[in-house]
Design a protein around this motif. Structure first.
Motif, PDB file in Angstrom:
ATOM      1  N   GLN A 613       3.143  -9.679  -5.337  1.00 22.99           N
ATOM      2  CA  GLN A 613       3.062  -9.625  -3.879  1.00 22.99           C
ATOM      3  C   GLN A 613       1.880  -8.769  -3.415  1.00 22.99           C
ATOM      4  OE1 GLN A 613       6.966  -8.653  -2.132  1.00 22.99           O
ATOM      5  NE2 GLN A 613       7.910  -9.502  -3.964  1.00 22.99           N
ATOM      6  N   THR A 614       1.750  -7.564  -3.964  1.00 20.66           N
ATOM      7  CA  THR A 614       0.742  -6.642  -3.437  1.00 20.66           C
ATOM      8  C   THR A 614      -0.682  -7.100  -3.740  1.00 20.66           C
ATOM      9  OG1 THR A 614       1.090  -5.260  -5.404  1.00 20.66           O
ATOM     10  CG2 THR A 614       2.213  -4.601  -3.385  1.00 20.66           C
ATOM     11  N   ARG A 615      -0.888  -7.817  -4.847  1.00 19.48           N
ATOM     12  CA  ARG A 615      -2.234  -8.312  -5.119  1.00 19.48           C
ATOM     13  C   ARG A 615      -2.600  -9.475  -4.201  1.00 19.48           C
ATOM     14  NH1 ARG A 615      -1.994 -10.230 -10.111  1.00 19.48           N
ATOM     15  NH2 ARG A 615      -0.178  -9.202 -10.983  1.00 19.48           N
ATOM     16  N   ARG A 616      -1.631  -9.977  -3.429  1.00 21.73           N
ATOM     17  CA  ARG A 616      -1.899 -11.007  -2.431  1.00 21.73           C
ATOM     18  C   ARG A 616      -1.917 -10.421  -1.027  1.00 21.73           C
ATOM     19  NH1 ARG A 616       0.354 -13.539  -6.792  1.00 21.73           N
ATOM     20  NH2 ARG A 616      -0.537 -15.578  -7.323  1.00 21.73           N
ATOM     21  N   SER A 617      -1.976  -9.119  -0.956  1.00 25.38           N
ATOM     22  CA  SER A 617      -2.163  -8.415   0.310  1.00 25.38           C
ATOM     23  C   SER A 617      -3.567  -7.815   0.271  1.00 25.38           C
ATOM     24  CB  SER A 617      -1.110  -7.316   0.455  1.00 25.38           C
ATOM     25  OG  SER A 617      -1.359  -6.543   1.605  1.00 25.38           O
ATOM     26  N   PRO A 618      -4.539  -8.384   0.988  1.00 28.92           N
ATOM     27  CA  PRO A 618      -5.930  -7.929   0.870  1.00 28.92           C
ATOM     28  C   PRO A 618      -6.113  -6.425   1.078  1.00 28.92           C
ATOM     29  CG  PRO A 618      -5.835  -9.973   2.114  1.00 28.92           C
ATOM     30  CD  PRO A 618      -4.410  -9.540   1.891  1.00 28.92           C
ATOM     31  N   ALA A 619      -5.401  -5.852   2.027  1.00 29.74           N
ATOM     32  CA  ALA A 619      -5.557  -4.424   2.301  1.00 29.74           C
ATOM     33  C   ALA A 619      -5.098  -3.565   1.137  1.00 29.74           C
ATOM     34  CB  ALA A 619      -4.784  -4.047   3.563  1.00 29.74           C
ATOM     35  N   LEU A 620      -4.114  -4.045   0.382  1.00 29.00           N
ATOM     36  CA  LEU A 620      -3.615  -3.295  -0.777  1.00 29.00           C
ATOM     37  C   LEU A 620      -4.449  -3.585  -2.015  1.00 29.00           C
ATOM     38  CD1 LEU A 620       0.233  -3.752  -0.244  1.00 29.00           C
ATOM     39  CD2 LEU A 620      -1.181  -1.785   0.382  1.00 29.00           C
ATOM     40  N   ALA A 621      -4.780  -4.852  -2.216  1.00 28.82           N
ATOM     41  CA  ALA A 621      -5.564  -5.224  -3.395  1.00 28.82           C
ATOM     42  C   ALA A 621      -6.916  -4.517  -3.405  1.00 28.82           C
ATOM     43  CB  ALA A 621      -5.750  -6.736  -3.434  1.00 28.82           C
ATOM     44  N   ALA A 622      -7.481  -4.312  -2.215  1.00 31.88           N
ATOM     45  CA  ALA A 622      -8.801  -3.680  -2.126  1.00 31.88           C
ATOM     46  C   ALA A 622      -8.773  -2.219  -2.556  1.00 31.88           C
ATOM     47  CB  ALA A 622      -9.330  -3.787  -0.697  1.00 31.88           C
ATOM     48  N   ARG A 623      -7.604  -1.585  -2.483  1.00 27.15           N
ATOM     49  CA  ARG A 623      -7.515  -0.167  -2.857  1.00 27.15           C
ATOM     50  C   ARG A 623      -7.536   0.022  -4.374  1.00 27.15           C
ATOM     51  NH1 ARG A 623      -5.222   3.080   1.476  1.00 27.15           N
ATOM     52  NH2 ARG A 623      -4.235   4.460  -0.040  1.00 27.15           N
ATOM     53  N   ASN A 624      -6.994  -0.940  -5.097  1.00 25.63           N
ATOM     54  CA  ASN A 624      -7.019  -0.917  -6.570  1.00 25.63           C
ATOM     55  C   ASN A 624      -7.232  -2.344  -7.042  1.00 25.63           C
ATOM     56  OD1 ASN A 624      -4.837   1.447  -5.877  1.00 25.63           O
ATOM     57  ND2 ASN A 624      -6.053   1.961  -7.687  1.00 25.63           N
TER      58      ASN A 624
END
Length: 716
Positions: A613-624
């Motif tokens: 899920q989180t790797r499909r959230s651009p704002a979260l994926a961009a952090r790591n």
């Protein structure tokens, strides 16, 4: 600008801005923060904003994951239709075709290989209703004994330790509201600042009130920075460290004799073993200076009140259950249970890690925390379900052992719900090969996860914004997650999918539900009189009260804020202490010349579980954007590894390639890799298959590895 023009623009703004508010709660960690998602339609596009909503647990706080959770729910990769694998490619089919396909294959497999040839693999991220229904589906619709879930890899050590020691497991023995008023806190193997950030204010308030905080962790983290004392132990030596603390507490007479005499058994055996130990040897085993062990023990022993919290650092070991029991020994010895501002807390990882293990997904459990091997429990649940107790299957095996059964040919088909076992399990290549052997694999998911790629059929499910139901948070508080966002495409709720399959299999008599609330009302009845008694909890009450701590046996009961005030849950009312050896029953992997470093794993704030899920959230994926290896500069120099360079990590099981990250916050003999990435960066490729003999937890937190620069690897 004229008044007329201003009026025109205001009118236009009202025309183009339409606002919808969706009530929900975060789908990620066990704090289960209440939220509102505000949707604004501006001309031809939609904008979203997430705000926290006041509630008894987090008072309106949310973290970076919660703020951006909606991004995965609206991601264009969301599955919207049933997808069947044809010639290696997924093609869209109808629900009628999907259900017929499942019926034919499930029936064929059980006719060819027996009832237990089908396995069900569940999740701790689904609602209580869906966890309950999945357990019932396995045992009533499929009549298989093989059901377990991914929470086995998260909470089983703490759950088994609490059950053995106290007679029951609710995660927290107290409510969160007591934390700020306790005098000494031990945080063992938990990085709450990154894993459950909205819990941090409780501990910050405790410290502001004068509490002494002790953190136990091989790494310096945002959590250990809050502590007054950081015990930087070698990975995997938590049980021995607890023995060291106990030795000082007993020998310096910080013992509550009255509490032990009235409310505990087994203390004398523990005392005899502890007094035979050598503190110098414990210091060598753990790598913690004896002066620090003495200071921590004295601080906790002297204070009138104290709490101990454990998480995966202690629990994800092959002796995780006994290590937690040893920390519970400390609480019992000092009498810090069953009274204000004293108690134990298991920091649950997954969103519904508590509730999902209470109502039937575990191999040995029936709803209400009943045992599948207890005849009285079987009779009661069978009566609620309208079946003969003899029809209920027996005890199955744990999540990883299901994979072993597949390799052995005993299991040939699987129904997989909202989990990604080829990334989350230890010995990941073995698990992947097992799933490839299945005659038929059905996966229910939001996305085509790494495991769903292997499925024969994928069924599209609903997200947290669309799926109403109850969750049980970190402190054992049952909450109601409202959900009013429309389902995308032809996606269905998990509970609807289970009901539809049961109907296709001719079991509609037992699965006649048309709403989540109907399922919850049957769950209430099935749990009544059990350890985890939800009978007094209703949707109406949850809406009014914002959440209720179980057990709650009747509609007038307010819920139980503090457990064990007068007795524990064993028949004699006493807690049970246990001798925990310095050296575990299952030997842990040792470092040596070939594999000289300890590997430990964990989370980062911006990601969750296997990252689907989180790797499909651009704002979260961009952090790591990728995985990494945290390594001490001194160690990196020894192995000629530059900072921010690609590095190969190898264990006896396999290898991965990640990027190096220098950190003086980690022990020189240890490297750390987060577990949110898959394929060539899946750290579980390196983790062994050995399991805790009590709870069947894998040893994620300790592997022996070697590291080398990728350039050298290519040169070879």
């Amino acid at each position: 600008m004229t008044e007329l023009m201003l009026k025109y623009f205001r009118t236009k703004q009202k025309e183009v801005q339409k606002e919808k508010i969706y009530e929900t709660q975060c789908p990620y960690c066990s704090m289960q923060c209440k939220m509102q998602l505000i949707e604004q339609s501006v001309v031809s596009r939609k904008q979203y904003k997430t705000v926290g909503k006041d509630n008894p647990t987090t008072q309106g706080r949310i973290c970076i994951k919660g703020m951006n959770a909606y991004q995965h729910a609206f991601n264009r990769e969301r599955l919207k239709y049933p997808m069947l694998k044809v010639n290696g490619e997924f093609v869209r089919i109808t629900w009628e075709q999907a259900l017929e396909y499942i019926k034919n294959n499930f029936t064929r497999i059980q006719e060819e290989d027996g009832l237990n040839a089908l396995a069900v693999y569940g999740s701790a991220s689904i609602t209580n209703e869906e966890a309950y229904l999945l357990g019932k589906f396995a045992r009533v619709a499929l009549k298989t004994k093989y059901i377990d879930y991914n929470g086995r890899l998260c909470m089983s050590a703490a759950a088994s330790a609490a059950s053995q020691t106290f007679g029951m497991d609710r995660g927290f023995t107290n409510s969160l509201s007591e934390i700020p008023f306790t005098r000494c806190i031990i945080l063992a193997g938990t990085n709450i600042a990154e894993c459950q950030p909205t819990i941090m204010p409780y501990f910050e308030e405790a410290k502001a009130n004068g509490a002494f905080l002790i953190a136990i962790d091989p790494r310096e983290t945002a959590t250990t920075k809050l502590a007054d004392l950081h015990l930087k132990l070698k990975p995997g030596t938590d049980a021995a460290l607890a023995n060291g603390l106990l030795k000082v507490i007993i020998e310096e007479n910080y013992v509550d004799d009255a509490f032990i005499q009235d409310r505990a058994q087994g203390f004398q055996e523990v005392k005899e073993y502890i007094t035979s130990l050598d503190l110098e040897e414990i210091g060598e085993i753990t790598g913690v200076p004896i002066s620090q062990i003495r200071k921590a023990a004295a601080k906790f022993g002297k204070e009138e009140t104290g709490m101990i919290f454990t998480a995966r650092g202690v629990e994800q070991q092959t002796d995780g259950s006994s290590a937690v029991r040893n920390f519970l020994n400390i609480l019992i010895t000092t009498g810090k249970l069953g009274r204000p501002n004293c108690g134990y807390g298991a920091i649950t990882g997954q969103g519904n890690g508590q509730g999902a293990r209470e109502h039937g997904q575990k191999a040995d459990q029936l709803p209400g925390y009943r045992s599948i091997e207890n005849e009285e429990h079987r009779e009661y649940v069978a009566s609620v379900w309208g079946i003969d107790p003899a029809e209920l299957p027996g005890k199955g095996v744990s999540a990883y052992e299901i994979m072993e059964k597949i390799h052995e040919g005993e299991i040939t088909g699987m129904f997989l719900m909202c989990s990604n076992p080829i990334v989350s399990n230890p010995n990941a290549p073995f698990v992947k090969n097992a799933l490839k052997k299945l005659k038929f694999l059905v996966a229910v998911d939001l996305f085509v996860s790494e495991t769903a790629r292997l499925a024969d059929l994928i069924l599209p499910t609903s997200s947290y914004l669309e799926d109403q139901g109850t969750m049980t948070n970190v402190e054992g508080r049952v909450t109601l997650r409202e959900a009013s966002c429309p389902l995308p495409g032809e996606a269905k709720h998990d509970w609807q999918i289970i009901v539809d399959i049961a109907h296709a299999l001719g079991k509609e008599k037992y699965f006649s539900f048309s709403s989540a609330e109907e399922i919850f009302n049957e769950l209430r009845l099935a749990s009544q009189g059990g350890m985890a008694d939800y009978y007094g909890i209703t949707y109406e009450r949850l809406r009014k009260e914002g959440g209720i701590l179980w057990p709650c046996p009747d509609l007038l009961h307010k819920g139980t804020m503090r457990l064990f005030e007068t007795s524990f849950a064993h028949r004699d009312g006493k807690a049970v202490m246990a001798v925990v050896p310095n050296k575990p029953v299952v030997p842990k992997e040792e470092t040596g010349k070939e594999y000289p470093l300890y590997l430990t794993t964990g989370r980062v704030m911006s990601h969750y579980l296997t990252g689907v899920q989180t790797r499909r959230s651009p704002a979260l994926a961009a952090r790591n954007i990728e995985s990494y290896m945290e390594i001490h500069p001194q160690t990196a120099e020894e192995y000629q590894i530059p900072d921010q360079s690609l590095v190969k990590i190898e264990s006896r099981r396999g290898s991965i390639i990640v990027r190096s990250k220098y950190s003086e916050a980690i022990r020189p003999d240890t490297v750390f890799v987060p577990f949110h990435w898959a394929d060539s960066q899946n750290v579980n490729n390196l983790v062994g298959k050995e399991l805790d003999p009590v709870c069947r937890m894998p040893g994620f937190k300790l592997s022996a590895v070697k590291v080398s620069p990728v350039n050298d690897v290519y040169a070879n």
